[in-house]
Design a protein around this motif. Structure first.
Motif, PDB file in Angstrom:
ATOM      1  N   THR A   6      39.127 -26.304 -33.303  1.00 52.36           N
ATOM      2  CA  THR A   6      38.470 -27.490 -33.857  1.00 52.36           C
ATOM      3  C   THR A   6      39.341 -28.099 -34.951  1.00 52.36           C
ATOM      4  O   THR A   6      39.993 -27.371 -35.708  1.00 52.36           O
ATOM      5  CB  THR A   6      37.106 -27.089 -34.470  1.00 52.36           C
ATOM      6  OG1 THR A   6      36.310 -26.525 -33.442  1.00 52.36           O
ATOM      7  CG2 THR A   6      36.369 -28.286 -35.046  1.00 52.36           C
ATOM      8  N   CYS A   7      39.352 -29.425 -35.021  1.00 56.88           N
ATOM      9  CA  CYS A   7      40.053 -30.114 -36.103  1.00 56.88           C
ATOM     10  C   CYS A   7      39.158 -30.099 -37.336  1.00 56.88           C
ATOM     11  O   CYS A   7      38.029 -30.592 -37.296  1.00 56.88           O
ATOM     12  CB  CYS A   7      40.397 -31.551 -35.702  1.00 56.88           C
ATOM     13  SG  CYS A   7      41.078 -32.496 -37.075  1.00 56.88           S
ATOM     14  N   MET A   8      39.655 -29.511 -38.416  1.00 61.34           N
ATOM     15  CA  MET A   8      38.841 -29.399 -39.630  1.00 61.34           C
ATOM     16  C   MET A   8      38.711 -30.751 -40.336  1.00 61.34           C
ATOM     17  O   MET A   8      37.884 -30.910 -41.214  1.00 61.34           O
ATOM     18  CB  MET A   8      39.434 -28.365 -40.589  1.00 61.34           C
ATOM     19  CG  MET A   8      39.283 -26.919 -40.082  1.00 61.34           C
ATOM     20  SD  MET A   8      39.727 -25.705 -41.352  1.00 61.34           S
ATOM     21  CE  MET A   8      41.516 -25.729 -41.232  1.00 61.34           C
ATOM     22  N   SER A   9      39.540 -31.731 -39.972  1.00 56.92           N
ATOM     23  CA  SER A   9      39.439 -33.052 -40.606  1.00 56.92           C
ATOM     24  C   SER A   9      38.423 -33.944 -39.905  1.00 56.92           C
ATOM     25  O   SER A   9      37.558 -34.517 -40.533  1.00 56.92           O
ATOM     26  CB  SER A   9      40.800 -33.749 -40.609  1.00 56.92           C
ATOM     27  OG  SER A   9      41.698 -33.008 -41.390  1.00 56.92           O
ATOM     28  N   CYS A  10      38.528 -34.064 -38.548  1.00 57.57           N
ATOM     29  CA  CYS A  10      37.651 -35.022 -37.867  1.00 57.57           C
ATOM     30  C   CYS A  10      36.640 -34.345 -36.951  1.00 57.57           C
ATOM     31  O   CYS A  10      35.746 -34.998 -36.415  1.00 57.57           O
ATOM     32  CB  CYS A  10      38.470 -36.036 -37.077  1.00 57.57           C
ATOM     33  SG  CYS A  10      39.177 -35.393 -35.551  1.00 57.57           S
ATOM     34  N   GLY A  11      36.765 -33.029 -36.723  1.00 56.31           N
ATOM     35  CA  GLY A  11      35.767 -32.314 -35.924  1.00 56.31           C
ATOM     36  C   GLY A  11      36.037 -32.305 -34.430  1.00 56.31           C
ATOM     37  O   GLY A  11      35.256 -31.751 -33.659  1.00 56.31           O
ATOM     38  N   ARG A  34      49.094 -30.766 -34.018  1.00 54.58           N
ATOM     39  CA  ARG A  34      48.386 -31.823 -34.755  1.00 54.58           C
ATOM     40  C   ARG A  34      47.267 -32.395 -33.884  1.00 54.58           C
ATOM     41  O   ARG A  34      47.370 -32.411 -32.666  1.00 54.58           O
ATOM     42  CB  ARG A  34      49.358 -32.949 -35.126  1.00 54.58           C
ATOM     43  CG  ARG A  34      50.228 -32.590 -36.290  1.00 54.58           C
ATOM     44  CD  ARG A  34      51.081 -33.770 -36.757  1.00 54.58           C
ATOM     45  NE  ARG A  34      51.856 -33.344 -37.919  1.00 54.58           N
ATOM     46  CZ  ARG A  34      51.390 -33.336 -39.156  1.00 54.58           C
ATOM     47  NH1 ARG A  34      50.161 -33.745 -39.407  1.00 54.58           N
ATOM     48  NH2 ARG A  34      52.144 -32.916 -40.166  1.00 54.58           N
ATOM     49  N   CYS A  35      46.226 -32.866 -34.562  1.00 51.36           N
ATOM     50  CA  CYS A  35      45.076 -33.450 -33.865  1.00 51.36           C
ATOM     51  C   CYS A  35      45.489 -34.781 -33.228  1.00 51.36           C
ATOM     52  O   CYS A  35      46.064 -35.644 -33.896  1.00 51.36           O
ATOM     53  CB  CYS A  35      43.939 -33.659 -34.859  1.00 51.36           C
ATOM     54  SG  CYS A  35      42.485 -34.433 -34.132  1.00 51.36           S
ATOM     55  N   ALA A  36      45.187 -34.940 -31.931  1.00 51.88           N
ATOM     56  CA  ALA A  36      45.534 -36.177 -31.224  1.00 51.88           C
ATOM     57  C   ALA A  36      44.704 -37.351 -31.737  1.00 51.88           C
ATOM     58  O   ALA A  36      45.100 -38.505 -31.615  1.00 51.88           O
ATOM     59  CB  ALA A  36      45.302 -35.999 -29.724  1.00 51.88           C
ATOM     60  N   GLU A  37      43.571 -37.052 -32.311  1.00 46.61           N
ATOM     61  CA  GLU A  37      42.640 -38.088 -32.763  1.00 46.61           C
ATOM     62  C   GLU A  37      43.034 -38.619 -34.154  1.00 46.61           C
ATOM     63  O   GLU A  37      43.125 -39.803 -34.362  1.00 46.61           O
ATOM     64  CB  GLU A  37      41.233 -37.460 -32.836  1.00 46.61           C
ATOM     65  CG  GLU A  37      40.099 -38.432 -32.840  1.00 46.61           C
ATOM     66  CD  GLU A  37      39.916 -39.126 -31.508  1.00 46.61           C
ATOM     67  OE1 GLU A  37      40.245 -38.514 -30.458  1.00 46.61           O
ATOM     68  OE2 GLU A  37      39.489 -40.282 -31.511  1.00 46.61           O
ATOM     69  N   CYS A  38      43.252 -37.686 -35.098  1.00 46.39           N
ATOM     70  CA  CYS A  38      43.424 -38.132 -36.491  1.00 46.39           C
ATOM     71  C   CYS A  38      44.775 -37.716 -37.094  1.00 46.39           C
ATOM     72  O   CYS A  38      45.078 -38.075 -38.223  1.00 46.39           O
ATOM     73  CB  CYS A  38      42.276 -37.606 -37.357  1.00 46.39           C
ATOM     74  SG  CYS A  38      42.380 -35.850 -37.718  1.00 46.39           S
ATOM     75  N   GLY A  39      45.562 -36.961 -36.329  1.00 43.94           N
ATOM     76  CA  GLY A  39      46.897 -36.605 -36.804  1.00 43.94           C
ATOM     77  C   GLY A  39      46.954 -35.438 -37.776  1.00 43.94           C
ATOM     78  O   GLY A  39      48.026 -35.011 -38.204  1.00 43.94           O
TER      79      GLY A  39
HETATM   80 ZN   LIG Z   1      41.276 -34.576 -36.096  1.00 46.70          ZN
END
Ligand SMILES: [Zn+2]
Length: 250
Positions: free
Chosen positions: A121-126, A146-151
Motif C-alpha cells: 500500500t502507498c502510505m501517501s495516497c492509499g 515509487r507509487c504510480a499514482e502519486c510518485g
Molecule cells: Zn501513492
C-alpha cells in the motif's frame, strides 16, 4: 499426540455452534516458511520512512524471499482446516501468518491478524498494489519502488513493522468473532504476544471451550479445556478423519 483427547475434540467440534480457530507460525513452518514477523526482515517504521538505504535493503530482501512464498504449498494443517470449514462449519480462522496459505487451501473466512505480505500500500495516497507488481518495478532497475499514482516512495505491505500498532480492523473483527464463539481452537500459534496472548483467557471468562494444539507449551495451557501436544499437521487431519467417521451420508 494424545489420540483420545483428539477424539474428544472431534466430538466437541460436532457439538459446537460457532467455531473459531487461531493459527500461527507452526503452520507456516510446516509449509517451509519462516516466521516472517520475527525474522528481522521488517525494519523499524521510522528507519523505513526516513532512510533510503533501509528502504532499498528491505525491497532487496523481499525480492529474494518472495518466490519462496509464491511457491509454498498449504500444509496438511491448512488443508484440514479448509475441510473442517466445509464439514463442520468453522466460522472463521484468525492467523498470525502473512502468507495467504489458508486462502490457498480454500478457506474462505480468514482474518489475517498481522495483515499480509501479498499486497503493498502507498502510505501517501492509499493506492494498493500486488507485491508482484512492485517486484516487477524493482526488477526493471529501481531499488526503491515509487507509487504510480502519486510518485511517493513510501510503499510498504500493510503488515505492521516494529513501531507500528497491529492492524486495527483485523484485531477488532477477530475480537468480535471470538466473543460469539462457543469453541476456540488454537493451532500452532505462539501465545507470547498481544493481542492474541489474552485470547484464551478472555474466551475462558466467557465460558467458551478452548483447545490448544501445538508442539510447544504455552502460558495458557493449564487454563484451557484441552491441550494436545503434537504437530498440527498430524493432529488436525486426525480430528477431521474422526469427524468423517461419524458422518453418515444418506
Ligand atoms: Zn501513492
Amino acid at each position: 499426540m494424545e489420540m483420545d483427547v483428539a477424539a474428544v475434540v472431534a466430538e466437541w467440534i460436532q457439538q459446537s455452534r460457532k467455531i473459531v480457530v487461531l493459527t500461527g507460525e507452526e503452520l507456516s513452518s510446516e509449509s517451509g516458511l519462516p516466521d516472517f514477523m520475527g525474522s528481522g526482515i521488517n525494519p523499524h517504521i521510522r528507519d523505513f520512512r526516513e532512510n533510503k538505504e533501509v528502504k532499498a535493503n528491505y525491497w532487496k530482501k523481499i525480492k529474494e524471499f518472495y518466490p519462496s512464498i509464491v511457491n509454498a504449498e498449504p500444509s496438511p494443517s491448512h488443508q484440514a482446516l479448509s475441510e473442517l470449514e466445509m464439514i463442520s462449519g468453522v466460522d472463521s480462522i484468525f492467523t498470525q501468518a502473512t502468507y495467504g496459505l489458508h486462502h490457498k487451501a480454500g478457506s474462505s473466512n480468514v482474518i489475517e491478524l498481522n495483515s499480509t505480505i501479498l499486497w503493498v500500500t502507498c502510505m501517501s495516497c492509499g493506492k494498493d498494489y500486488s507485491t508482484d507488481e512492485i517486484l516487477t518495478i524493482i526488477e526493471k532497475g529501481d531499488e526503491i519502488p515509487r507509487c504510480a499514482e502519486c510518485g511517493s516512495d513510501q510503499l510498504k505491505p500493510p503488515l505492521s513493522f516494529p513501531g507500528q500498532p497491529p492492524p486495527h480492523w483485523e484485531v477488532r473483527e477477530a475480537w468480535i468473532k471470538l466473543h460469539q464463539a462457543d469453541l476456540f481452537i488454537i493451532a500452532g500459534a505462539s501465545l507470547e504476544h498481544e493481542p492474541v496472548a489474552s485470547y484464551p483467557f478472555l474466551a475462558k471468562e466467557r465460558n467458551i471451550k478452548v483447545v490448544i494444539i501445538s508442539e510447544n507449551q504455552s502460558p495458557a495451557d493449564e487454563y484451557v479445556d484441552a491441550v494436545i501436544y503434537g504437530k498440527p499437521s498430524d493432529v488436525l487431519p486426525y480430528i477431521v478423519s474422526k469427524i468423517k467417521e461419524g458422518i453418515t451420508i444418506t
